[in-house]
Enzyme design. Sequence first.
Site, PDB file in Angstrom:
ATOM      1  N   ASP A  97       0.865  -1.175   0.000  1.00 31.38           N
ATOM      2  CA  ASP A  97       0.000   0.000   0.000  1.00 31.38           C
ATOM      3  C   ASP A  97       0.907   1.232   0.000  1.00 31.38           C
ATOM      4  OD1 ASP A  97      -2.352   1.664   0.479  1.00 31.38           O
ATOM      5  OD2 ASP A  97      -1.639   1.796   2.551  1.00 31.38           O
TER       6      ASP A  97
ATOM      7  N   ASP B 127      -0.198   5.062   0.748  1.00 32.05           N
ATOM      8  CA  ASP B 127      -0.461   6.095   1.749  1.00 32.05           C
ATOM      9  C   ASP B 127      -0.428   5.538   3.164  1.00 32.05           C
ATOM     10  OD1 ASP B 127      -0.839   7.644  -0.469  1.00 32.05           O
ATOM     11  OD2 ASP B 127      -3.015   7.738  -0.323  1.00 32.05           O
TER      12      ASP B 127
END
Length: 268
Positions: free
Chosen positions: A9, A11
């Site tokens: 991922d 953010d």
Amino acid sequence: MTKAAAFFDLDRTLMSGSSAYYFGKAAYREGLLPLPRLLADGVSGLVFRLFGASDEKSEKLRDRILASVAGHEAESFRRLCPQVVEEILPRIRPEAQALLDMHAEADRDVWIVSASPVEIVEELASALELTGGLGTQSEIVDGVYTGNLAAPFCYGEGKAEVMRKLMAERGYEPTSCYAYSDSASDLPMMQLVGNPVAVNPDRPMMAVAHRRGWPVIEFNRQQKRVMRWSLSTGLGAVAGVGGYGLGRWHGRRRAAALLAQPRRMRKR
């Protein structure tokens, strides 16, 4: 050798804060986004950095991005990508970079999977010399964004869907793959692989990680190169992450001994 990959991922996992804000900032500089929208995204980005995002907030962000690009030529936004990536690169956490490097050295493919526009995610993956990036795809007709999605929104179950397709195309063995995320919204992505790792987890993700015995990594909030593994996973967690987890922080010689695999030749 079994084909495997590591999925990250973006953010609050690879970087602190929201990559979408820097997209909006670049769009504003080029006259493609009004100031009130940029200011609203800035506030949202700060809240996200501190507290994460709910499904509702993420869907609103998706709708704002789609509305922002609707009617514009795709090329005008593609030209923004180098600017956006230039702002994001200094915000990649050193500890996260070490994880990226270690998977590359272990000869695994390394992917970023993010709800951010795919154009930015691909550009960032290229800048980091990773295998590739998966992101949200906006529909383009005759070179112009329509304001609609061209593929599943790369968030929640949508992330799992695009990952599942890629894993089938690339022949990755799911049980040998890794996934890293901070948010419970990424549980569908985490459950696809044999080696899920929670990074700076929100409370729901932390609860799931503890319950299922997943490794938990927390980076120091002042971004010092400090790493703490959750007590719930103990030493077994280190082994569960392929025996490489702490090598970078103890020096490259130690990392090489742990990996004991040939370094991947990267494309320049």
